[in-house]
Every structure is written in C-alpha cells, then in structure tokens.
Scaffold this motif. Sequence first.
Motif, PDB file in Angstrom:
ATOM      1  N   PRO A  16       0.833  -1.205   0.000  1.00 56.79           N
ATOM      2  CA  PRO A  16       0.000   0.000   0.000  1.00 56.79           C
ATOM      3  C   PRO A  16       0.868   1.256   0.000  1.00 56.79           C
ATOM      4  O   PRO A  16       2.081   1.189   0.219  1.00 56.79           O
ATOM      5  CB  PRO A  16      -0.781  -0.127   1.315  1.00 56.79           C
ATOM      6  N   LYS A  17       0.231   2.393  -0.259  1.00 59.96           N
ATOM      7  CA  LYS A  17       0.939   3.671  -0.170  1.00 59.96           C
ATOM      8  C   LYS A  17       1.174   4.003   1.307  1.00 59.96           C
ATOM      9  O   LYS A  17       0.657   3.337   2.207  1.00 59.96           O
ATOM     10  CB  LYS A  17       0.113   4.783  -0.823  1.00 59.96           C
ATOM     11  N   ASN A  18       1.954   5.076   1.547  1.00 58.04           N
ATOM     12  CA  ASN A  18       2.160   5.464   2.952  1.00 58.04           C
ATOM     13  C   ASN A  18       1.030   6.345   3.479  1.00 58.04           C
ATOM     14  O   ASN A  18       1.081   6.828   4.600  1.00 58.04           O
ATOM     15  CB  ASN A  18       3.525   6.153   3.141  1.00 58.04           C
ATOM     16  N   LYS A  19      -0.015   6.530   2.665  1.00 59.38           N
ATOM     17  CA  LYS A  19      -1.231   7.194   3.141  1.00 59.38           C
ATOM     18  C   LYS A  19      -2.219   6.109   3.563  1.00 59.38           C
ATOM     19  O   LYS A  19      -2.431   5.131   2.828  1.00 59.38           O
ATOM     20  CB  LYS A  19      -1.842   8.061   2.036  1.00 59.38           C
ATOM     21  N   PRO A  20      -2.842   6.227   4.734  1.00 61.51           N
ATOM     22  CA  PRO A  20      -3.756   5.184   5.218  1.00 61.51           C
ATOM     23  C   PRO A  20      -4.921   4.934   4.260  1.00 61.51           C
ATOM     24  O   PRO A  20      -5.414   5.855   3.595  1.00 61.51           O
ATOM     25  CB  PRO A  20      -4.257   5.755   6.554  1.00 61.51           C
ATOM     26  N   VAL A  21      -5.342   3.672   4.197  1.00 63.49           N
ATOM     27  CA  VAL A  21      -6.513   3.287   3.401  1.00 63.49           C
ATOM     28  C   VAL A  21      -7.335   2.274   4.185  1.00 63.49           C
ATOM     29  O   VAL A  21      -6.830   1.588   5.064  1.00 63.49           O
ATOM     30  CB  VAL A  21      -6.108   2.665   2.039  1.00 63.49           C
ATOM     31  N   LYS A  22      -8.615   2.178   3.828  1.00 65.03           N
ATOM     32  CA  LYS A  22      -9.504   1.156   4.391  1.00 65.03           C
ATOM     33  C   LYS A  22      -9.482  -0.039   3.451  1.00 65.03           C
ATOM     34  O   LYS A  22      -9.504   0.127   2.231  1.00 65.03           O
ATOM     35  CB  LYS A  22     -10.922   1.726   4.515  1.00 65.03           C
ATOM     36  N   ILE A  23      -9.443  -1.245   4.003  1.00 68.75           N
ATOM     37  CA  ILE A  23      -9.366  -2.451   3.183  1.00 68.75           C
ATOM     38  C   ILE A  23     -10.045  -3.612   3.910  1.00 68.75           C
ATOM     39  O   ILE A  23     -10.004  -3.699   5.139  1.00 68.75           O
ATOM     40  CB  ILE A  23      -7.885  -2.798   2.857  1.00 68.75           C
ATOM     41  N   ASP A  24     -10.693  -4.475   3.136  1.00 67.98           N
ATOM     42  CA  ASP A  24     -11.339  -5.668   3.704  1.00 67.98           C
ATOM     43  C   ASP A  24     -10.438  -6.871   3.410  1.00 67.98           C
ATOM     44  O   ASP A  24     -10.216  -7.213   2.249  1.00 67.98           O
ATOM     45  CB  ASP A  24     -12.723  -5.861   3.067  1.00 67.98           C
ATOM     46  N   ILE A  25      -9.920  -7.496   4.468  1.00 69.85           N
ATOM     47  CA  ILE A  25      -8.951  -8.592   4.322  1.00 69.85           C
ATOM     48  C   ILE A  25      -9.693  -9.931   4.381  1.00 69.85           C
ATOM     49  O   ILE A  25     -10.323 -10.258   5.394  1.00 69.85           O
ATOM     50  CB  ILE A  25      -7.877  -8.547   5.433  1.00 69.85           C
ATOM     51  N   PRO A  26      -9.627 -10.736   3.316  1.00 68.06           N
ATOM     52  CA  PRO A  26     -10.355 -12.016   3.300  1.00 68.06           C
ATOM     53  C   PRO A  26      -9.657 -13.085   4.132  1.00 68.06           C
ATOM     54  O   PRO A  26      -8.536 -12.894   4.621  1.00 68.06           O
ATOM     55  CB  PRO A  26     -10.332 -12.390   1.811  1.00 68.06           C
ATOM     56  N   ALA A  27     -10.319 -14.212   4.291  1.00 70.19           N
ATOM     57  CA  ALA A  27      -9.723 -15.355   4.993  1.00 70.19           C
ATOM     58  C   ALA A  27      -8.564 -15.912   4.166  1.00 70.19           C
ATOM     59  O   ALA A  27      -8.686 -16.081   2.951  1.00 70.19           O
ATOM     60  CB  ALA A  27     -10.779 -16.432   5.215  1.00 70.19           C
ATOM     61  N   MET A  28      -7.440 -16.195   4.835  1.00 65.26           N
ATOM     62  CA  MET A  28      -6.265 -16.739   4.171  1.00 65.26           C
ATOM     63  C   MET A  28      -5.594 -17.771   5.076  1.00 65.26           C
ATOM     64  O   MET A  28      -5.792 -17.766   6.288  1.00 65.26           O
ATOM     65  CB  MET A  28      -5.282 -15.611   3.824  1.00 65.26           C
ATOM     66  N   CYS A  29      -4.799 -18.657   4.458  1.00 65.26           N
ATOM     67  CA  CYS A  29      -4.118 -19.722   5.187  1.00 65.26           C
ATOM     68  C   CYS A  29      -2.752 -19.241   5.664  1.00 65.26           C
ATOM     69  O   CYS A  29      -2.034 -18.547   4.926  1.00 65.26           O
ATOM     70  CB  CYS A  29      -3.902 -20.932   4.281  1.00 65.26           C
ATOM     71  N   TYR A  30      -2.374 -19.654   6.875  1.00 65.01           N
ATOM     72  CA  TYR A  30      -1.086 -19.246   7.439  1.00 65.01           C
ATOM     73  C   TYR A  30      -0.447 -20.386   8.224  1.00 65.01           C
ATOM     74  O   TYR A  30      -1.150 -21.223   8.804  1.00 65.01           O
ATOM     75  CB  TYR A  30      -1.265 -18.077   8.426  1.00 65.01           C
ATOM     76  N   PHE A  31       0.882 -20.394   8.274  1.00 64.86           N
ATOM     77  CA  PHE A  31       1.621 -21.077   9.324  1.00 64.86           C
ATOM     78  C   PHE A  31       1.869 -20.033  10.402  1.00 64.86           C
ATOM     79  O   PHE A  31       2.361 -18.942  10.108  1.00 64.86           O
ATOM     80  CB  PHE A  31       2.956 -21.620   8.816  1.00 64.86           C
ATOM     81  N   THR A  32       1.537 -20.351  11.657  1.00 65.02           N
ATOM     82  CA  THR A  32       1.666 -19.378  12.741  1.00 65.02           C
ATOM     83  C   THR A  32       2.444 -19.964  13.922  1.00 65.02           C
ATOM     84  O   THR A  32       2.481 -21.181  14.117  1.00 65.02           O
ATOM     85  CB  THR A  32       0.278 -18.934  13.258  1.00 65.02           C
ATOM     86  N   ILE A  33       3.046 -19.072  14.702  1.00 65.31           N
ATOM     87  CA  ILE A  33       3.700 -19.474  15.939  1.00 65.31           C
ATOM     88  C   ILE A  33       3.571 -18.330  16.944  1.00 65.31           C
ATOM     89  O   ILE A  33       3.741 -17.156  16.581  1.00 65.31           O
ATOM     90  CB  ILE A  33       5.183 -19.865  15.700  1.00 65.31           C
ATOM     91  N   GLU A  34       3.230 -18.662  18.178  1.00 70.38           N
ATOM     92  CA  GLU A  34       3.020 -17.643  19.205  1.00 70.38           C
ATOM     93  C   GLU A  34       4.211 -17.571  20.151  1.00 70.38           C
ATOM     94  O   GLU A  34       4.916 -18.567  20.370  1.00 70.38           O
ATOM     95  CB  GLU A  34       1.738 -17.943  19.983  1.00 70.38           C
ATOM     96  N   GLY A  35       4.426 -16.378  20.720  1.00 73.38           N
ATOM     97  CA  GLY A  35       5.519 -16.197  21.667  1.00 73.38           C
ATOM     98  C   GLY A  35       5.378 -14.890  22.413  1.00 73.38           C
ATOM     99  O   GLY A  35       4.412 -14.144  22.227  1.00 73.38           O
ATOM    100  N   SER A  36       6.350 -14.613  23.264  1.00 76.32           N
ATOM    101  CA  SER A  36       6.346 -13.375  24.031  1.00 76.32           C
ATOM    102  C   SER A  36       7.780 -12.981  24.350  1.00 76.32           C
ATOM    103  O   SER A  36       8.698 -13.800  24.278  1.00 76.32           O
ATOM    104  CB  SER A  36       5.548 -13.554  25.340  1.00 76.32           C
ATOM    105  N   GLY A  37       7.958 -11.705  24.698  1.00 72.86           N
ATOM    106  CA  GLY A  37       9.284 -11.227  25.065  1.00 72.86           C
ATOM    107  C   GLY A  37       9.926 -10.373  23.988  1.00 72.86           C
ATOM    108  O   GLY A  37       9.305 -10.010  22.989  1.00 72.86           O
TER     109      GLY A  37
END
Length: 209
Positions: A16-37
């Motif tokens: 996207p540009k560096n000017k904010p925009v509104k966008i609708d993000i659809p469902a997508m597949c991900y590999f995820t991992i959670e953590g903290s610190g």
Amino acid sequence: MNKFEWRKQCKDLYLPKNKPVKIDIPAMCYFTIEGSGNPNSEKFNEAIESLYSLSYAIRMMPKKGITPEGYYEYTVFPLEGFWDLDKEGRTLDYLSKDNLVYKLMIRQPEFVTNELLDYAVKSVKSKKPNLLCLDKVKFEIIEEGLCVQAMHLGSYDDEPQTFNLMQQFCVENNLNRLEKTHKEIYISDARKTTPDKLKTVLRFKVKQS
C-alpha cells in the motif's frame, strides 16, 4: 498458470501507499507461531527460522518428487505478525519490549493443509534437528476483515508516527479501532536493510461507526 508473485498480484495487501486506506482482508491460510518477550532474542529468531523453513519445504515439494493436489508455482510470502502487550506491559507509560506478545505468521497458498504442515515439519526436522520450536507451528485460517493499513517507511521505533496518521484517518472516515492489537508485514529484510529504508505494512481492525 504463471508463477504467482505476491508483489505483483497482491499489491493492495502488501504494497500500500504510505497514506492510510480502508481495506477488507479475506480469509487466508497461514503457518503461525506464538511467543512473548523481546524480539531481539534468540527465541524470536528461531521462531522466524521455523516459519521460513517450513514455508520453503512446502514450496520445494515438487523438487522432492511430491506435487500436492492444486499446487502451483509461487513466491514465498513475507513474514507477518500480530503484536500486543501482556498485562504488565499495558500498565506502563512506555513501551517495554520484554512485555510484548506476538503471533508470527507466513501466508500459505490455498492448497496447503494440516497434512502438508506435518510433512514439512518432518522434512525440516531431518535437516535442522536443533530447531526446537517446529512443533509449536500451527496451520490456521485467519480472516481479519475490515482494517485500516498504511506503509511505514523507516525504523520500527518510529511506527507511532504512522499509527497517528492511521488514527486520524479513522476519525475523518467515521471508523473505530476495535483492539490494541495490530499487524505488521515485513516487506524489507531487516538483516540487509538500513533502518531508514525499512518498509513495513501496519494494519489494525476497525468497524464503521
């Protein structure tokens, strides 16, 4: 089918540009991992290495003589992450990186399944047995919905400036931010890019007021 390249086919999501925009993000597949610190820790780096190793294991399957149903040529997607603060971090009047909570992720093509993740984990373990957090990686389908986003140019420490622009955009367009959590998409490789040249997509969920 021509090779799918996110920089060309998904510019609205990732460039996207560096000017904010509104966008609708659809469902997508991900590999995820959670953590903290602190994200400057070795644990954080291992989480990133795990996600990339698994993503490339899927991408290279045909070279191993295995072509999943629906497979097509594609470029591995960029690293992304949801960011929040733990309870203690939310009480502080400054940002403590030790109190950060995150979910890192890399988007996957639609043909990827839990079974393919299992294959990738076994494949990577055989080559990198010291990557202990591989078993923490999950396959998830995530739908972010209505969001405001903008490209942040520069150091991660200067992100509040872009968030302020995004908040002003919300005020001007009758949008309410839904939660403190935000997403970052890392278009630049921080290991090879000077802080002033970094490109990072910033995004948070909103609703129309």
